[in-house]
Write a protein that holds these residues in place. Structure first.
Motif, short mmCIF file in Angstrom:
data_model
loop_
_atom_site.label_atom_id
_atom_site.label_comp_id
_atom_site.label_asym_id
_atom_site.label_seq_id
_atom_site.Cartn_x
_atom_site.Cartn_y
_atom_site.Cartn_z
N ARG A 23 0.80 -1.22 0.00
CA ARG A 23 0.00 0.00 0.00
C ARG A 23 0.84 1.28 0.00
O ARG A 23 0.40 2.32 0.49
CB ARG A 23 -1.01 -0.01 1.14
CG ARG A 23 -1.91 -1.25 1.06
CD ARG A 23 -3.04 -1.25 2.03
NE ARG A 23 -3.66 -2.57 2.09
CZ ARG A 23 -4.49 -3.09 1.18
NH1 ARG A 23 -4.78 -2.41 0.10
NH2 ARG A 23 -5.00 -4.29 1.34
N GLY A 32 -6.95 -0.16 -4.60
CA GLY A 32 -7.09 -0.91 -3.36
C GLY A 32 -7.26 -2.39 -3.62
O GLY A 32 -6.70 -3.23 -2.89
N TRP A 61 -3.89 -3.91 -4.38
CA TRP A 61 -3.11 -4.13 -3.16
C TRP A 61 -3.63 -5.33 -2.39
O TRP A 61 -2.85 -6.10 -1.82
CB TRP A 61 -3.10 -2.88 -2.28
CG TRP A 61 -2.22 -1.78 -2.82
CD1 TRP A 61 -2.61 -0.56 -3.27
CD2 TRP A 61 -0.80 -1.82 -2.96
NE1 TRP A 61 -1.51 0.16 -3.68
CE2 TRP A 61 -0.39 -0.58 -3.50
CE3 TRP A 61 0.18 -2.77 -2.68
CZ2 TRP A 61 0.94 -0.27 -3.76
CZ3 TRP A 61 1.50 -2.46 -2.93
CH2 TRP A 61 1.88 -1.22 -3.48
#
Length: 66
Positions: free
Chosen positions: A23, A52, A55
């Motif tokens: 991240r 997101g 990740w």
């Protein structure tokens, strides 16, 4: 393009960096180049290349040896 479509083609050094720096807000140039060469996004800037969900995928894959 979804990460699973280019992750296997990403070089090992870039994978290791991503796993060790989960991240991260900014990615080093060698990782950005590796992602682009593997067929991933070609960033216009050095930030926000990965979502997101990307990740989450990298975190889930960190347990596996490529």
């Amino acid at each position: 393009m979804e990460i699973y479509m280019w992750w296997l083609d990403l070089n090992l050094n870039s994978k290791e960096w991503l796993r060790e720096n989960l991240r991260a807000e900014e990615l080093p140039l060698h990782v950005l180049q590796g992602i682009a060469e593997a067929g991933g996004p070609h960033p216009e800037t050095l930030v926000a290349v990965l979502t997101g969900q990307d990740w989450d995928f990298i975190e889930a894959q960190s347990e596996f040896i490529d």
